[in-house]
Motif scaffolding. Structure first.
Motif, PDB file in Angstrom:
ATOM      1  N   GLU A  17       0.830  -1.205   0.000  1.00  0.00           N
ATOM      2  CA  GLU A  17       0.000   0.000   0.000  1.00  0.00           C
ATOM      3  C   GLU A  17       0.868   1.260   0.000  1.00  0.00           C
ATOM      4  O   GLU A  17       0.574   2.232  -0.708  1.00  0.00           O
ATOM      5  CB  GLU A  17      -0.938   0.001   1.211  1.00  0.00           C
ATOM      6  CG  GLU A  17      -2.077  -1.001   1.130  1.00  0.00           C
ATOM      7  CD  GLU A  17      -3.180  -0.559   0.165  1.00  0.00           C
ATOM      8  OE1 GLU A  17      -3.080   0.540  -0.419  1.00  0.00           O
ATOM      9  OE2 GLU A  17      -4.136  -1.324  -0.004  1.00  0.00           O
ATOM     10  N   TYR A  20       2.144   1.656  -3.507  1.00  0.00           N
ATOM     11  CA  TYR A  20       1.099   2.112  -4.431  1.00  0.00           C
ATOM     12  C   TYR A  20       0.829   3.610  -4.290  1.00  0.00           C
ATOM     13  O   TYR A  20       0.510   4.289  -5.266  1.00  0.00           O
ATOM     14  CB  TYR A  20      -0.204   1.353  -4.175  1.00  0.00           C
ATOM     15  CG  TYR A  20      -0.308   0.009  -4.841  1.00  0.00           C
ATOM     16  CD1 TYR A  20      -0.054  -0.149  -6.195  1.00  0.00           C
ATOM     17  CD2 TYR A  20      -0.715  -1.109  -4.108  1.00  0.00           C
ATOM     18  CE1 TYR A  20      -0.185  -1.397  -6.795  1.00  0.00           C
ATOM     19  CE2 TYR A  20      -0.845  -2.353  -4.711  1.00  0.00           C
ATOM     20  CZ  TYR A  20      -0.582  -2.494  -6.057  1.00  0.00           C
ATOM     21  OH  TYR A  20      -0.715  -3.720  -6.652  1.00  0.00           O
ATOM     22  N   ASP A  21       0.953   4.115  -3.075  1.00  0.00           N
ATOM     23  CA  ASP A  21       0.745   5.546  -2.858  1.00  0.00           C
ATOM     24  C   ASP A  21       1.945   6.357  -3.331  1.00  0.00           C
ATOM     25  O   ASP A  21       1.794   7.478  -3.820  1.00  0.00           O
ATOM     26  CB  ASP A  21       0.493   5.825  -1.370  1.00  0.00           C
ATOM     27  CG  ASP A  21       0.216   7.294  -1.102  1.00  0.00           C
ATOM     28  OD1 ASP A  21      -0.916   7.750  -1.378  1.00  0.00           O
ATOM     29  OD2 ASP A  21       1.139   7.989  -0.639  1.00  0.00           O
ATOM     30  N   TYR A  49      -4.992   6.699 -12.039  1.00  0.00           N
ATOM     31  CA  TYR A  49      -6.235   6.164 -11.507  1.00  0.00           C
ATOM     32  C   TYR A  49      -6.488   6.805 -10.155  1.00  0.00           C
ATOM     33  O   TYR A  49      -5.652   7.556  -9.625  1.00  0.00           O
ATOM     34  CB  TYR A  49      -6.108   4.647 -11.328  1.00  0.00           C
ATOM     35  CG  TYR A  49      -4.744   4.262 -10.793  1.00  0.00           C
ATOM     36  CD1 TYR A  49      -4.427   4.415  -9.446  1.00  0.00           C
ATOM     37  CD2 TYR A  49      -3.751   3.821 -11.660  1.00  0.00           C
ATOM     38  CE1 TYR A  49      -3.173   4.132  -8.961  1.00  0.00           C
ATOM     39  CE2 TYR A  49      -2.472   3.529 -11.183  1.00  0.00           C
ATOM     40  CZ  TYR A  49      -2.189   3.683  -9.842  1.00  0.00           C
ATOM     41  OH  TYR A  49      -0.934   3.406  -9.369  1.00  0.00           O
ATOM     42  N   ARG A  51      -7.323   5.714  -6.079  1.00  0.00           N
ATOM     43  CA  ARG A  51      -7.167   4.576  -5.174  1.00  0.00           C
ATOM     44  C   ARG A  51      -7.403   5.037  -3.739  1.00  0.00           C
ATOM     45  O   ARG A  51      -7.472   6.241  -3.479  1.00  0.00           O
ATOM     46  CB  ARG A  51      -5.791   3.940  -5.319  1.00  0.00           C
ATOM     47  CG  ARG A  51      -4.629   4.742  -4.848  1.00  0.00           C
ATOM     48  CD  ARG A  51      -3.330   3.954  -4.967  1.00  0.00           C
ATOM     49  NE  ARG A  51      -3.516   2.520  -4.825  1.00  0.00           N
ATOM     50  CZ  ARG A  51      -3.601   1.898  -3.649  1.00  0.00           C
ATOM     51  NH1 ARG A  51      -3.495   2.605  -2.518  1.00  0.00           N
ATOM     52  NH2 ARG A  51      -3.785   0.597  -3.588  1.00  0.00           N
ATOM     53  N   PHE A  81     -10.313   3.020 -11.091  1.00  0.00           N
ATOM     54  CA  PHE A  81      -9.955   2.882  -9.673  1.00  0.00           C
ATOM     55  C   PHE A  81      -9.178   1.577  -9.513  1.00  0.00           C
ATOM     56  O   PHE A  81      -9.534   0.561 -10.113  1.00  0.00           O
ATOM     57  CB  PHE A  81     -11.206   2.827  -8.788  1.00  0.00           C
ATOM     58  CG  PHE A  81     -12.014   4.097  -8.781  1.00  0.00           C
ATOM     59  CD1 PHE A  81     -11.997   4.941  -7.677  1.00  0.00           C
ATOM     60  CD2 PHE A  81     -12.786   4.457  -9.875  1.00  0.00           C
ATOM     61  CE1 PHE A  81     -12.737   6.107  -7.667  1.00  0.00           C
ATOM     62  CE2 PHE A  81     -13.538   5.631  -9.875  1.00  0.00           C
ATOM     63  CZ  PHE A  81     -13.509   6.459  -8.761  1.00  0.00           C
ATOM     64  N   GLU A  82      -8.130   1.601  -8.700  1.00  0.00           N
ATOM     65  CA  GLU A  82      -7.342   0.406  -8.428  1.00  0.00           C
ATOM     66  C   GLU A  82      -7.102   0.296  -6.933  1.00  0.00           C
ATOM     67  O   GLU A  82      -6.805   1.293  -6.277  1.00  0.00           O
ATOM     68  CB  GLU A  82      -6.008   0.451  -9.182  1.00  0.00           C
ATOM     69  CG  GLU A  82      -6.177   0.502 -10.701  1.00  0.00           C
ATOM     70  CD  GLU A  82      -4.865   0.366 -11.458  1.00  0.00           C
ATOM     71  OE1 GLU A  82      -3.838   0.050 -10.804  1.00  0.00           O
ATOM     72  OE2 GLU A  82      -4.861   0.589 -12.678  1.00  0.00           O
ATOM     73  N   TRP A  83      -7.186  -0.934  -6.409  1.00  0.00           N
ATOM     74  CA  TRP A  83      -6.930  -1.140  -4.974  1.00  0.00           C
ATOM     75  C   TRP A  83      -6.760  -2.618  -4.685  1.00  0.00           C
ATOM     76  O   TRP A  83      -6.975  -3.472  -5.556  1.00  0.00           O
ATOM     77  CB  TRP A  83      -8.052  -0.532  -4.130  1.00  0.00           C
ATOM     78  CG  TRP A  83      -9.379  -1.264  -4.145  1.00  0.00           C
ATOM     79  CD1 TRP A  83      -9.864  -2.101  -3.185  1.00  0.00           C
ATOM     80  CD2 TRP A  83     -10.396  -1.216  -5.170  1.00  0.00           C
ATOM     81  NE1 TRP A  83     -11.117  -2.569  -3.522  1.00  0.00           N
ATOM     82  CE2 TRP A  83     -11.469  -2.033  -4.734  1.00  0.00           C
ATOM     83  CE3 TRP A  83     -10.516  -0.561  -6.393  1.00  0.00           C
ATOM     84  CZ2 TRP A  83     -12.630  -2.230  -5.495  1.00  0.00           C
ATOM     85  CZ3 TRP A  83     -11.670  -0.751  -7.162  1.00  0.00           C
ATOM     86  CH2 TRP A  83     -12.700  -1.570  -6.704  1.00  0.00           C
TER      87      TRP A  83
END
Length: 280
Positions: A17, A20-21, A49, A51, A81-83
């Motif tokens: 996470e 990803y940020d 995207y 998230r 959106f991705e998560w």
């Protein structure tokens, strides 16, 4: 090399996470929407995207998702959106309430006790290598994944060298090559390719941030599939991550068939990556 304990999934997913940020911020600006962050690309390249905001612990509603989608439409960027499903489980219901379709992808991490995969020797004329900023194969290495993802799957398709040449010409002057050159020189991106007759038949990237890197965009020219090129390019990328001291290497597989290819290199599924986009 520090071990990645796949049994301690909570700590591992928190590490992903954070990555990803962090990773979009080198090429995008971020807009805050409370529980969601919208990344907006600056310059050429794959669009970004929205998230979940890092370590957001509150609720996520359909109204939150709608606010972001309105902003995406204003900007003319994909409503995407991705998560990670396991870290933000409530988001799926919220995005589906707004009419978006959700696709699941195996999220896989390379076990650190697996030896660095050997780059396979080949009996054909294909050369496997990383691609430097001045390499003449760079334009085709950037273009080939677009053709690959336009014809998804693992079966042999129709787009070949002629279509790849047209794609390179169409992208000439759009800034994508200059952007890639800058990222390679800055150490933000490593690009690898399987090259034949001075053309990339398969290419992919990894993007290191500290001790974590994600392998992304591995795509094979549809007419060149079933030759082991994607697996070979991934092996080149993994070798490069380890030469840089990266401790956590991960990727999202397109589907279970693709995941089996990566499993042969030592990747193991740890979670599910979700992508939400409008229904086509």
């Amino acid at each position: 090399m520090t071990s990645v304990d796949l049994d301690d999934r909570s700590e591992l997913l928190d590490r992903l996470e954070q990555y990803y940020d962090a990773v979009p911020r080198s090429g995008a600006r971020a807009e805050d929407f409370g529980p969601l962050t919208l990344f907006i690309r600056e310059g050429q390249g794959w669009p970004f995207y929205a998230r979940p905001a890092l370590r957001w612990s509150g609720a996520v509603s359909a109204a939150d998702v709608t606010r972001v989608r309105v902003r995406q439409r204003e900007l003319g960027v994909p409503e995407s959106f991705e998560w990670i499903a396991e870290t933000t489980p409530a988001l799926r219901a919220a995005v589906e309430q707004t009419g978006l379709a959700v696709r699941e992808h195996p999220l896989m991490v390379l076990c650190s006790d697996v030896p660095t995969p050997a780059v396979p020797e080949r009996a054909d004329d294909v050369v496997l290598r990383t691609v430097g900023p001045d390499d003449p194969v760079l334009p085709s290495a950037l273009a080939v994944p677009h053709l690959a993802f336009a014809d998804p799957g693992t079966g042999v398709g129709e787009a070949g060298v002629a279509e790849l040449g047209a794609a390179v010409r169409d992208r000439a002057g759009d800034g994508s090559v200059d952007g890639a050159v800058a990222r390679i020189r800055a150490g933000l991106t490593c690009l690898a390719a399987a090259v034949e007759n001075r053309t990339a038949l398969c290419a992919g990237q990894h993007q290191p941030v500290g001790k974590v890197s994600e392998i992304v965009g591995v795509g094979t020219l549809p007419t060149a599939r079933r030759r082991g090129l994607a697996r070979a390019v991934t092996a080149v990328l993994v070798a490069d991550t380890r030469s840089r001291g990266v401790e956590t290497v991960f990727l999202s597989a397109g589907n279970d068939d693709v995941a089996r290819i990566y499993a042969r290199l030592g990747f193991r599924r740890v979670a599910t990556a979700l992508i939400a986009e409008p229904v086509e």
